[in-house]
Motif scaffolding. Structure first.
Motif, PDB file in Angstrom:
ATOM      1  N   VAL A  74       0.854  -1.188   0.000  1.00  8.93           N
ATOM      2  CA  VAL A  74       0.000   0.000   0.000  1.00  8.93           C
ATOM      3  C   VAL A  74       0.889   1.237   0.000  1.00  8.93           C
ATOM      4  CG1 VAL A  74      -1.774   1.294   1.231  1.00  8.93           C
ATOM      5  CG2 VAL A  74      -1.859  -1.202   1.197  1.00  8.93           C
ATOM      6  N   CYS A  75       0.713   2.080  -1.007  1.00  7.98           N
ATOM      7  CA  CYS A  75       1.529   3.288  -1.116  1.00  7.98           C
ATOM      8  C   CYS A  75       0.885   4.432  -0.331  1.00  7.98           C
ATOM      9  CB  CYS A  75       1.719   3.688  -2.579  1.00  7.98           C
ATOM     10  SG  CYS A  75       0.240   4.317  -3.394  1.00  7.98           S
ATOM     11  N   PHE A  79      -3.359   2.993  -2.362  1.00 10.36           N
ATOM     12  CA  PHE A  79      -3.656   1.826  -3.189  1.00 10.36           C
ATOM     13  C   PHE A  79      -2.436   0.909  -3.243  1.00 10.36           C
ATOM     14  CE2 PHE A  79      -2.239   5.169  -6.096  1.00 10.36           C
ATOM     15  CZ  PHE A  79      -1.311   4.523  -6.904  1.00 10.36           C
ATOM     16  N   HIS A  80      -2.636  -0.311  -3.694  1.00 13.06           N
ATOM     17  CA  HIS A  80      -1.554  -1.288  -3.797  1.00 13.06           C
ATOM     18  C   HIS A  80      -0.726  -0.989  -5.042  1.00 13.06           C
ATOM     19  CE1 HIS A  80      -4.516  -3.345  -1.253  1.00 13.06           C
ATOM     20  NE2 HIS A  80      -3.444  -3.820  -0.651  1.00 13.06           N
ATOM     21  N   SER A  81       0.595  -0.992  -4.870  1.00 16.19           N
ATOM     22  CA  SER A  81       1.444  -0.641  -6.005  1.00 16.19           C
ATOM     23  C   SER A  81       2.846  -1.201  -5.856  1.00 16.19           C
ATOM     24  CB  SER A  81       1.532   0.882  -6.149  1.00 16.19           C
ATOM     25  OG  SER A  81       2.294   1.433  -5.088  1.00 16.19           O
ATOM     26  N   ILE A  82       3.573  -1.068  -6.949  1.00 15.85           N
ATOM     27  CA  ILE A  82       5.019  -1.282  -6.997  1.00 15.85           C
ATOM     28  C   ILE A  82       5.615   0.110  -7.195  1.00 15.85           C
ATOM     29  CG2 ILE A  82       6.923  -2.312  -8.310  1.00 15.85           C
ATOM     30  CD1 ILE A  82       5.217  -4.418  -6.975  1.00 15.85           C
ATOM     31  N   ASN A  83       6.662   0.448  -6.438  1.00 14.79           N
ATOM     32  CA  ASN A  83       7.338   1.728  -6.611  1.00 14.79           C
ATOM     33  C   ASN A  83       8.454   1.522  -7.634  1.00 14.79           C
ATOM     34  OD1 ASN A  83       8.476   4.246  -6.469  1.00 14.79           O
ATOM     35  ND2 ASN A  83       8.743   4.239  -4.254  1.00 14.79           N
ATOM     36  N   VAL A  84       8.298   2.117  -8.797  1.00 16.19           N
ATOM     37  CA  VAL A  84       9.235   1.941  -9.902  1.00 16.19           C
ATOM     38  C   VAL A  84      10.113   3.177 -10.035  1.00 16.19           C
ATOM     39  CG1 VAL A  84       9.460   1.512 -12.380  1.00 16.19           C
ATOM     40  CG2 VAL A  84       7.583   0.455 -11.098  1.00 16.19           C
ATOM     41  N   MET A  85      11.431   2.993  -9.938  1.00 18.80           N
ATOM     42  CA  MET A  85      12.368   4.089 -10.127  1.00 18.80           C
ATOM     43  C   MET A  85      12.749   4.170 -11.602  1.00 18.80           C
ATOM     44  SD  MET A  85      16.305   4.550  -8.820  1.00 18.80           S
ATOM     45  CE  MET A  85      16.928   3.511 -10.147  1.00 18.80           C
ATOM     46  N   LEU A  86      12.681   5.384 -12.145  1.00 21.97           N
ATOM     47  CA  LEU A  86      13.080   5.619 -13.532  1.00 21.97           C
ATOM     48  C   LEU A  86      14.116   6.732 -13.576  1.00 21.97           C
ATOM     49  CD1 LEU A  86       9.557   5.719 -15.233  1.00 21.97           C
ATOM     50  CD2 LEU A  86      11.192   3.840 -15.305  1.00 21.97           C
ATOM     51  N   ILE A  87      15.045   6.617 -14.514  1.00 23.94           N
ATOM     52  CA  ILE A  87      15.975   7.697 -14.825  1.00 23.94           C
ATOM     53  C   ILE A  87      15.872   7.927 -16.325  1.00 23.94           C
ATOM     54  CG2 ILE A  87      18.395   8.436 -14.884  1.00 23.94           C
ATOM     55  CD1 ILE A  87      18.874   6.700 -12.407  1.00 23.94           C
ATOM     56  N   ASN A  88      15.847   9.203 -16.723  1.00 22.05           N
ATOM     57  CA  ASN A  88      15.750   9.529 -18.140  1.00 22.05           C
ATOM     58  C   ASN A  88      16.925  10.389 -18.582  1.00 22.05           C
ATOM     59  OD1 ASN A  88      14.440  11.839 -16.681  1.00 22.05           O
ATOM     60  ND2 ASN A  88      14.346  12.641 -18.761  1.00 22.05           N
ATOM     61  N   ARG A  93      14.495   9.480 -23.020  1.00 16.05           N
ATOM     62  CA  ARG A  93      14.655   8.022 -23.104  1.00 16.05           C
ATOM     63  C   ARG A  93      14.920   7.502 -21.697  1.00 16.05           C
ATOM     64  NH1 ARG A  93      19.029   8.495 -27.863  1.00 16.05           N
ATOM     65  NH2 ARG A  93      19.904   9.723 -26.177  1.00 16.05           N
ATOM     66  N   ILE A  94      14.329   6.375 -21.384  1.00 18.38           N
ATOM     67  CA  ILE A  94      14.562   5.757 -20.078  1.00 18.38           C
ATOM     68  C   ILE A  94      15.932   5.086 -20.129  1.00 18.38           C
ATOM     69  CG2 ILE A  94      13.797   3.981 -18.461  1.00 18.38           C
ATOM     70  CD1 ILE A  94      10.917   4.577 -19.461  1.00 18.38           C
ATOM     71  N   THR A  95      16.802   5.471 -19.179  1.00 19.90           N
ATOM     72  CA  THR A  95      18.158   4.926 -19.154  1.00 19.90           C
ATOM     73  C   THR A  95      18.387   3.999 -17.967  1.00 19.90           C
ATOM     74  OG1 THR A  95      18.954   6.882 -17.989  1.00 19.90           O
ATOM     75  CG2 THR A  95      19.131   6.890 -20.405  1.00 19.90           C
ATOM     76  N   ALA A  96      17.470   3.986 -17.016  1.00 15.12           N
ATOM     77  CA  ALA A  96      17.566   3.062 -15.881  1.00 15.12           C
ATOM     78  C   ALA A  96      16.179   2.852 -15.307  1.00 15.12           C
ATOM     79  CB  ALA A  96      18.505   3.612 -14.811  1.00 15.12           C
ATOM     80  N   VAL A  97      15.939   1.641 -14.827  1.00 15.46           N
ATOM     81  CA  VAL A  97      14.662   1.308 -14.211  1.00 15.46           C
ATOM     82  C   VAL A  97      14.894   0.270 -13.117  1.00 15.46           C
ATOM     83  CG1 VAL A  97      14.112  -0.487 -15.916  1.00 15.46           C
ATOM     84  CG2 VAL A  97      12.266   0.604 -14.662  1.00 15.46           C
ATOM     85  N   SER A  98      14.151   0.420 -12.044  1.00 15.70           N
ATOM     86  CA  SER A  98      14.151  -0.578 -10.978  1.00 15.70           C
ATOM     87  C   SER A  98      12.704  -0.758 -10.537  1.00 15.70           C
ATOM     88  CB  SER A  98      15.005  -0.117  -9.794  1.00 15.70           C
ATOM     89  OG  SER A  98      14.892  -1.052  -8.739  1.00 15.70           O
ATOM     90  N   ALA A  99      12.200  -1.966 -10.688  1.00 18.51           N
ATOM     91  CA  ALA A  99      10.800  -2.251 -10.353  1.00 18.51           C
ATOM     92  C   ALA A  99      10.730  -3.396  -9.350  1.00 18.51           C
ATOM     93  CB  ALA A  99      10.017  -2.589 -11.619  1.00 18.51           C
ATOM     94  N   ARG A 100      11.544  -3.324  -8.309  1.00 22.57           N
ATOM     95  CA  ARG A 100      11.653  -4.432  -7.360  1.00 22.57           C
ATOM     96  C   ARG A 100      11.039  -4.145  -6.001  1.00 22.57           C
ATOM     97  NH1 ARG A 100      17.206  -5.609  -5.986  1.00 22.57           N
ATOM     98  NH2 ARG A 100      17.519  -3.375  -6.025  1.00 22.57           N
ATOM     99  N   PHE A 101      10.459  -2.969  -5.795  1.00 22.11           N
ATOM    100  CA  PHE A 101      10.065  -2.586  -4.446  1.00 22.11           C
ATOM    101  C   PHE A 101       8.562  -2.354  -4.325  1.00 22.11           C
ATOM    102  CE2 PHE A 101      14.504  -1.801  -4.789  1.00 22.11           C
ATOM    103  CZ  PHE A 101      14.992  -2.198  -3.553  1.00 22.11           C
ATOM    104  N   PRO A 102       8.002  -2.705  -3.157  1.00 20.56           N
ATOM    105  CA  PRO A 102       6.568  -2.506  -2.941  1.00 20.56           C
ATOM    106  C   PRO A 102       6.240  -1.015  -2.801  1.00 20.56           C
ATOM    107  CG  PRO A 102       7.606  -3.218  -0.912  1.00 20.56           C
ATOM    108  CD  PRO A 102       8.659  -3.292  -1.988  1.00 20.56           C
ATOM    109  N   GLY A 103       4.974  -0.715  -2.918  1.00 25.23           N
ATOM    110  CA  GLY A 103       4.505   0.667  -2.884  1.00 25.23           C
ATOM    111  C   GLY A 103       4.849   1.435  -1.624  1.00 25.23           C
ATOM    112  N   SER A 104       5.052   0.754  -0.511  1.00 28.12           N
ATOM    113  CA  SER A 104       5.373   1.458   0.730  1.00 28.12           C
ATOM    114  C   SER A 104       6.824   1.928   0.772  1.00 28.12           C
ATOM    115  CB  SER A 104       5.102   0.562   1.937  1.00 28.12           C
ATOM    116  OG  SER A 104       5.960  -0.565   1.930  1.00 28.12           O
TER     117      SER A 104
END
Length: 193
Positions: A74-75, A79-88, A93-104
């Motif tokens: 729960v963020c 709501f329930h989510s995944i916290n996705v880090m992006l670098i552009n 253009r997206i140059t880095a992504v991390s989608a491993r962490f829960p919304g909290s």
């Protein structure tokens, strides 16, 4: 559509495996001097903020309620989510992504656990440029955040240049979620069949 759920799952698994295998060819923070110089010039031309090699931010991708540890997902928006880090980069253009962490998970915690943070601290990106982040991140020699309460004209101008440059990551998040509607809340509002 007349397709069995098991078939969809198998096909989806195969497609995702293929995407994971080629992701590093398309999503990679450049390390060569020429590539980094191009990115720095591109960002500088936007709002005259020097030395920027990327903008970082987290975005929440809504998920259905998970069967285990549901409260961790729960963020802050409820709501329930995944916290996705992006670098552009300067071309969005997206140059880095991390989608491993829960919304909290806090954006800074996600960044601190990323390989980008390690590369900025003591790896191939050390002293090669700056990342811009919002005030939810901690100020570091390579991670620039806005001045919370500017006291003079220089700090006001810094904030304006920072905001004008960093807005690109907000645009990337918007583009990504509008192009792939499944990343937004909309699909979760429909009932399951």
């Amino acid at each position: 559509m007349g397709v069995q759920k098991a078939t969809v799952c198998r096909v989806l698994d195969a497609v995702l495996d293929c995407l994971v295998n080629v992701a590093s060819e398309w999503i990679a923070l450049p390390t060569s001097r020429d590539q980094l110089a191009e990115i720095k010039v591109g960002f500088y031309q936007k709002r005259q903020f020097p030395g920027v090699i990327g903008c970082v931010d987290g975005t929440h991708v809504a998920i259905r309620t998970p069967p285990r540890n549901e409260d961790v997902f729960v963020c802050r928006k409820g709501f329930h989510s995944i916290n996705v880090m992006l670098i552009n980069d300067h071309k969005n253009r997206i140059t880095a992504v991390s989608a491993r962490f829960p919304g909290s998970a806090h954006d800074m915690a996600v960044f601190d656990c990323s390989n980008i943070q390690q590369r900025m601290e003591n790896g191939d990106l050390q002293n090669k440029g700056l990342l811009l982040a919002d005030s939810g991140y901690a100020l570091r020699p390579y991670l620039m955040t806005p001045v919370l309460r500017p006291h003079n004209d220089q700090e006001v101008r810094y904030n304006a240049a920072h905001k004008g440059t960093r807005v690109s990551i907000e645009q990337v998040n918007g583009i990504l979620k509008s192009r792939f509607r499944c990343l937004d809340m909309y699909p979760l509002r429909r009932p399951l069949h």
